[in-house]
Design a protein around this motif. Sequence first.
Motif, PDB file in Angstrom:
ATOM      1  N   ILE A 145     -10.298   4.283   5.188  1.00  0.00           N
ATOM      2  CA  ILE A 145      -9.332   4.052   4.119  1.00  0.00           C
ATOM      3  C   ILE A 145      -9.213   2.558   3.812  1.00  0.00           C
ATOM      4  O   ILE A 145      -9.347   1.716   4.687  1.00  0.00           O
ATOM      5  CB  ILE A 145      -7.946   4.640   4.475  1.00  0.00           C
ATOM      6  CG1 ILE A 145      -7.401   4.006   5.755  1.00  0.00           C
ATOM      7  CG2 ILE A 145      -7.999   6.147   4.596  1.00  0.00           C
ATOM      8  CD1 ILE A 145      -5.972   4.384   6.072  1.00  0.00           C
ATOM      9  N   ALA A 146      -8.943   2.253   2.546  1.00  0.00           N
ATOM     10  CA  ALA A 146      -8.910   0.864   2.076  1.00  0.00           C
ATOM     11  C   ALA A 146      -7.776   0.042   2.684  1.00  0.00           C
ATOM     12  O   ALA A 146      -7.837  -1.181   2.676  1.00  0.00           O
ATOM     13  CB  ALA A 146      -8.826   0.834   0.558  1.00  0.00           C
ATOM     14  N   LEU A 147      -6.760   0.697   3.232  1.00  0.00           N
ATOM     15  CA  LEU A 147      -5.646  -0.040   3.828  1.00  0.00           C
ATOM     16  C   LEU A 147      -6.078  -0.852   5.040  1.00  0.00           C
ATOM     17  O   LEU A 147      -5.475  -1.866   5.364  1.00  0.00           O
ATOM     18  CB  LEU A 147      -4.528   0.931   4.238  1.00  0.00           C
ATOM     19  CG  LEU A 147      -3.797   1.613   3.095  1.00  0.00           C
ATOM     20  CD1 LEU A 147      -2.829   2.661   3.648  1.00  0.00           C
ATOM     21  CD2 LEU A 147      -3.042   0.605   2.254  1.00  0.00           C
ATOM     22  N   ILE A 148      -7.107  -0.370   5.728  1.00  0.00           N
ATOM     23  CA  ILE A 148      -7.578  -1.054   6.925  1.00  0.00           C
ATOM     24  C   ILE A 148      -8.921  -1.687   6.603  1.00  0.00           C
ATOM     25  O   ILE A 148      -9.948  -1.017   6.555  1.00  0.00           O
ATOM     26  CB  ILE A 148      -7.712  -0.076   8.102  1.00  0.00           C
ATOM     27  CG1 ILE A 148      -6.381   0.621   8.352  1.00  0.00           C
ATOM     28  CG2 ILE A 148      -8.218  -0.787   9.345  1.00  0.00           C
ATOM     29  CD1 ILE A 148      -6.446   1.777   9.308  1.00  0.00           C
ATOM     30  N   ARG A 156     -13.173  -5.916  -1.221  1.00  0.00           N
ATOM     31  CA  ARG A 156     -12.545  -5.322  -0.027  1.00  0.00           C
ATOM     32  C   ARG A 156     -13.559  -4.461   0.687  1.00  0.00           C
ATOM     33  O   ARG A 156     -14.122  -3.535   0.115  1.00  0.00           O
ATOM     34  CB  ARG A 156     -11.318  -4.505  -0.394  1.00  0.00           C
ATOM     35  CG  ARG A 156     -10.613  -3.950   0.825  1.00  0.00           C
ATOM     36  CD  ARG A 156      -9.123  -3.813   0.592  1.00  0.00           C
ATOM     37  NE  ARG A 156      -8.396  -3.463   1.806  1.00  0.00           N
ATOM     38  CZ  ARG A 156      -7.967  -4.327   2.709  1.00  0.00           C
ATOM     39  NH1 ARG A 156      -8.182  -5.607   2.544  1.00  0.00           N
ATOM     40  NH2 ARG A 156      -7.302  -3.919   3.778  1.00  0.00           N
ATOM     41  N   THR A 159     -10.328  -8.381   2.800  1.00  0.00           N
ATOM     42  CA  THR A 159     -10.544  -8.751   1.408  1.00  0.00           C
ATOM     43  C   THR A 159     -10.908 -10.222   1.316  1.00  0.00           C
ATOM     44  O   THR A 159     -10.300 -11.060   1.980  1.00  0.00           O
ATOM     45  CB  THR A 159      -9.271  -8.489   0.565  1.00  0.00           C
ATOM     46  OG1 THR A 159      -8.951  -7.110   0.641  1.00  0.00           O
ATOM     47  CG2 THR A 159      -9.491  -8.871  -0.893  1.00  0.00           C
ATOM     48  N   PHE A 196     -14.196  -2.001   4.064  1.00  0.00           N
ATOM     49  CA  PHE A 196     -13.382  -1.212   4.992  1.00  0.00           C
ATOM     50  C   PHE A 196     -14.146  -0.003   5.495  1.00  0.00           C
ATOM     51  O   PHE A 196     -15.143   0.410   4.921  1.00  0.00           O
ATOM     52  CB  PHE A 196     -12.084  -0.761   4.299  1.00  0.00           C
ATOM     53  CG  PHE A 196     -12.297   0.073   3.062  1.00  0.00           C
ATOM     54  CD1 PHE A 196     -12.294   1.458   3.116  1.00  0.00           C
ATOM     55  CD2 PHE A 196     -12.508  -0.530   1.832  1.00  0.00           C
ATOM     56  CE1 PHE A 196     -12.495   2.231   1.978  1.00  0.00           C
ATOM     57  CE2 PHE A 196     -12.698   0.225   0.682  1.00  0.00           C
ATOM     58  CZ  PHE A 196     -12.695   1.604   0.752  1.00  0.00           C
TER      59      PHE A 196
END
Length: 158
Positions: free
Chosen positions: A145-148, A140, A151, A142
């Motif tokens: 933050i890893a949410l955005i 992943r 992957t 980014f």
Amino acid sequence: MKTVLTTILLFVTYFASPAGNGSPDFKKNFRLSQDGNDIIGHWRSAHGSGKIEIYKKGEKFYGKLVWLKTPNDENGKPLRDIKNHDETLRNRPIMGLEIFKDLAYKGNNTWSGGTVYDPKSGKTYNCQMTLQSETELDIRAFFGIALIGKTETWTREN
């Protein structure tokens, strides 16, 4: 009452076990890494155009490019890091380039805290890796933050 207790025990047993992990796509019977060394080895990128060797230096994990489907430019010369934002690095070869840096094992088959460099864009991203099975590694990339982020699933090479 007995049926309710049995159901609760089955539920708790499933979600508390490493194989269940609360995730429907988690590979059954796959063990958690104890020391983080399970990602060491050669991995083929999701698009198949490159292979990375992941290795350990000290307590951190790194990865360098060891194979490219197209290693040379249109003139037959080895590809260079021409998109790098640092002009002094634009002449270095892509082959052998360390693209993963400073990843630390955090437990639960997850490595984070490091970066991944994309030579196609010249950009460096935060990176998190998750070992999904013995042969699948989610990478992943980014900002912040890893949410955005994005992957890709890479495949182990023997």
